[in-house]
Design an enzyme around this catalytic site. Structure first.
Site, mmCIF file in Angstrom:
data_model
loop_
_atom_site.group_PDB
_atom_site.id
_atom_site.type_symbol
_atom_site.label_atom_id
_atom_site.label_comp_id
_atom_site.label_asym_id
_atom_site.label_seq_id
_atom_site.Cartn_x
_atom_site.Cartn_y
_atom_site.Cartn_z
ATOM 1 N N ASP A 358 0.790 -1.138 0.015
ATOM 2 C CA ASP A 358 0.043 0.088 0.043
ATOM 3 C C ASP A 358 0.755 1.228 0.021
ATOM 4 O O ASP A 358 0.543 2.314 -0.460
ATOM 5 C CB ASP A 358 -0.992 -0.074 1.292
ATOM 6 N N GLU A 488 -8.326 -9.804 -4.194
ATOM 7 C CA GLU A 488 -7.960 -11.193 -3.319
ATOM 8 C C GLU A 488 -9.205 -11.985 -3.167
ATOM 9 O O GLU A 488 -9.502 -13.089 -2.575
ATOM 10 C CB GLU A 488 -7.509 -10.767 -1.913
ATOM 11 N N GLN A 602 -11.197 -5.130 -5.333
ATOM 12 C CA GLN A 602 -10.703 -3.973 -5.610
ATOM 13 C C GLN A 602 -10.140 -4.096 -7.132
ATOM 14 O O GLN A 602 -9.921 -4.707 -7.892
ATOM 15 C CB GLN A 602 -9.592 -3.424 -4.757
#
Length: 769
Positions: A358, A488, A602
């Site tokens: 991130d 994921e 995402q």
């Protein structure tokens, strides 16, 4: 989604006592300074639902991994930035009855975070069981000017009684982590001392043997005068306390001023910790609460001067972006290259509080544009210092010849994630770290970072990619098997587009870097060849072959790249057709059902399109967005920002605004029902990106700032500031005008809506479209 925070441009305000939301508020009102942080726990006792949290940067515990089935190469521990000594505690008794809002009748309650000045305040009126009513007003800050210091001013007013108030400031090191794998406590006592108004407590972590010394000093004032009554002291293992009593008349008030210092062995020798803590306390006492706050406030005003974003006409959006900027600035200061940015910062325990990909993908751009260059550079240096560990991580999995696999989760360079499918398969993180080097150099022009620091990291990562691919005789292409992409909700897939694409990009970029080093630093490059036993001809020929022959799954009919092999075998029912009872699917569905679904956590394929927009046509960006966004549940905090940027790029302005508001207010409105665990700090960098790169349309292309701005319909104007090329620019957009004010002497080349201009020093230039 919850919506109990009052909208305000500069403040986060909670009106009314809401015990059922207390953990969420403890996260939202957290404060920190880059070296330590504190959840918004109450100073006085609270027996209701709470998660106490005091965190010290860089101090961690390697909690042994707990799994049912061990696999070769599995991390032995999950590192945690652990709950540390509670320095805020102030026990309060009114005529012998302890103040506890869980048992008292709360007549009024307000909690407020002043983001402009970094001040947490709370005001309430409570009636105790004995009928005594008090008004309490507390102010607290963790200094960004004197980063070892925390300060509290706590006022108690007797509303309907005369009698005795007992105050007992304390330090409590007997703390726990709720996420302890084996329910153990992570601290042992080294020393404790308390006398009069001062107390000191030194504790040490098990295994890692970090030491933290916390000191406190307090004074009690009555009606503005210092109380000199006797102070009693108590202590026990991992706990010290001072106690003072004072008589008050009805309408009278007392003020407790408590100053604390937190000092760790990360910066000082263990034998000097207590002495150093006492010195810090003495300096703080000499300065006093008011002067400490004045320095702290001025430092915050300085941060806002270079990083603020202003919105006229949308208070909710304004509050959201400032909340995100505030949390980013109080989480990471960039002063220590050993530190990084945890997904929860100093606001909770989840994710261990340690480094993920991130940082490179979502946080680096914010610091590149709003902080001194050394701040973002230190994020890269952090990874370079862990290069040898990354090589060892790869060796554990069977890779050779200096191949480097950076960990999914780390604090010291070792992999410490505890989920198999992510630890071993989510290898696109290597690409994010390589891209961060490019991003830094592309933005700053600091090509010297490549010689040799950046090159060494790129070489290790490129060697990993060259060994990670397989040659498919059937396809006559290189393939990438058994990976997990950013989405994921898919595990162990073949040929994830984003992973393969960023792997090839890394190889291309490393080849460019080699050409640059051979030309500009030939002798240094030769030293690197020897140091890393780099067979340039053999290795680069293999890289070029992979670049030319990499396989990417594609649907020619739709004209899109597929997220991975077999994606079209799924039932492609869009998210909009799911019932409310199904959402969020990560809380309502079994993992088996999620894995067989088409739903995307995402941005995955779209992650590559965001990073490499210049490699795709507008039509390609649009076709991919139109296919993937309707299948995206946005149940990752990192998702809305990428979609906001891409939506802006293809002209979907309403969707861009929708996604921006979701990322900006993700925690404030508890979109994903998980704010109680702590804030999503790294996604807050993505919020800044969605604003500047989305609404502002800012990119750096060939050394030039480019802007393709638009303004949401409901806004009157917006403005943001960025540093670029040594210049400080203020960018403003209204419905009809886009302007850039250069606050420096340096001329800056820019591209606005495809046209090239130069902004001279101290010039303001306006553009219309």
């Amino acid at each position: 989604m919850k919506n109990y925070v009052i909208h305000h441009e500069w403040k986060i305000i909670e009106e009314g006592f809401k015990p059922e939301l207390n953990r969420i508020s403890e996260s939202l009102f957290s404060i920190g300074n880059g070296k330590m942080g504190q959840r918004a726990n109450f100073e006085e006792k609270y027996s209701g639902d709470t998660m106490n949290g005091t965190y010290v940067a860089g101090i961690y515990y390697p909690d042994k991994t707990r799994v049912g089935w061990w696999k070769n190469g599995y991390p032995e521990y999950f590192a945690k930035i652990i709950n540390s000594t509670n320095w805020i505690g102030i026990g309060i008794k009114i005529n012998g009855e302890e103040l506890d809002l869980a048992t008292a009748k709360v007549l009024s309650f307000t909690r407020e975070l002043d983001m402009q000045h970094g001040l947490l305040s709370r005001r309430f009126v409570a009636e105790l069981k004995n009928g005594n009513q008090i008004e309490v007003c507390s102010h607290r800050f963790v200094s960004v000017a004197a980063t070892e210091i925390g300060a509290i001013r706590y006022t108690v007013k007797a509303l309907n009684f005369s009698g005795e108030i007992e105050v007992s400031p304390f330090l409590d090191g007997d703390v726990v982590n709720e996420d302890s794998n084996y329910d153990e406590k992570f601290w042992v006592e080294v020393s404790r001392a308390v006398g009069g108004a001062e107390g000191y407590l030194t504790v040490e972590t098990l295994k890692t043997e970090f030491q933290v010394c916390t000191g406190m000093w307090f004074q009690l004032l009555k009606n503005g005068e210092k109380v000199d009554s006797k102070i009693s002291n108590r202590d026990k293992e991992k706990y010290v306390e001072a106690l003072q009593k004072v008589k008050v008349s009805e309408g009278g008030e007392i003020v407790v001023e408590k100053l604390s210092a937190t000092v760790s062995s990360l910066y000082y020798e263990k034998e000097n910790l207590v002495e150093r803590t006492k010195e810090a306390i003495d300096l703080a006492v000499d300065a006093g609460y008011d002067a400490l706050f004045e320095s702290h406030k001025n430092r915050w005003l300085g941060k806002w001067k270079t990083s603020d974003i202003k919105i006229e006409g949308d208070v909710a959006a304004q509050q959201g972006i400032r909340f995100n900027i505030f949390q980013l600035n109080q989480t990471y200061s960039g002063e220590d290259e050993r530190l990084n940015i945890g997904p929860k910062g100093f606001t909770g325990e989840k994710y261990g509080g340690v480094t993920y990909w991130d940082t490179e993908a979502y946080c680096l751009p914010f610091y590149l544009s709003t902080a001194p260059q050394k701040v973002s550079k230190n994020l890269l240096v952090y990874r370079h210092k862990h290069l040898q560990k990354a090589i060892e991580n790869a060796e554990k999995l069977g890779f050779k010849n200096g191949a480097a696999l950076y960990p999914m989760v780390t604090i010291n360079g070792e992999e410490c994630h505890n989920e198999w499918e992510i630890t071993f398969e989510e290898i696109h993180r290597n690409g994010a770290i390589a891209y961060a080097i490019y991003d830094y150099i592309n933005y700053t022009g600091d090509k010297e970072y490549l010689a040799p620091t950046g090159f060494e990291v790129l070489l290790g990562i490129s060697r990993f990619w060259s060994q990670r691919v397989n040659w498919s005789a059937e396809k006559q292409r290189y393939v990438m098997l058994g990976v997990t992409g950013p989405n994921e909700y898919e595990n162990n897939v073949n040929n994830n587009f984003h992973t393969s694409y960023i792997a090839v990009w890394t190889l291309k970029y490393t080849l460019e870097v080699i050409d640059y080093l051979k030309k500009e630093f030939p002798f240094l490059f030769e030293e690197m060849v020897k140091k890393w036993k780099f067979n340039e001809l053999t290795e680069t020929e293999q890289w070029k072959d992979i670049i030319e022959k990499m396989y990417y799954p594609r649907d020619e009919k739709r004209g899109i790249y597929l997220q991975q092999d077999g994606f079209l075998d799924k039932d492609l029912t869009p998210v909009a057709e799911l019932s409310e009872e199904d959402l969020p699917i990560n809380q309502k569905w079994s993992w088996d059902r999620i894995l067989r679904s088409p739903y995307i956590k995402q941005a995955d394929t779209l992650q590559s399109l965001y990073l490499f927009q210049e490699n795709f046509t507008s039509e390609e960006l649009k076709s991919h967005f139109d296919f993937y966004e309707p299948l995206t549940v946005h149940e990752s905090s990192l998702s809305p920002c990428i979609h906001s940027i891409l939506a802006a790029r293809i002209g979907y302005q309403k969707k861009s605004y929708e996604m921006y508001l979701r990322t900006a207010r993700l925690d404030l409105d508890d979109y994903n029902n998980d704010t109680e665990d702590g804030l999503h700090i790294t996604s807050m960098g993505g919020t800044w990106m969605s604003f500047v790169m989305g609404f502002g349309g800012m990119r750096v292309v060939n050394g030039r700032l480019t802007f393709n701005p638009f303004i949401p319909e409901s806004w009157k104007s917006y403005a943001f500031r960025i540093d670029f090329g040594g210049a400080h620019l203020e960018v403003t957009k209204t419905a009809s005008i886009f302007s850039i004010l250069n606050h420096s002497e340096i001329e800056v080349p820019v591209t606005i809506w495809g046209e090239e201009y130069r902004i001279k020093g101290n010039e303001i230039k306006e553009f219309k479209k």
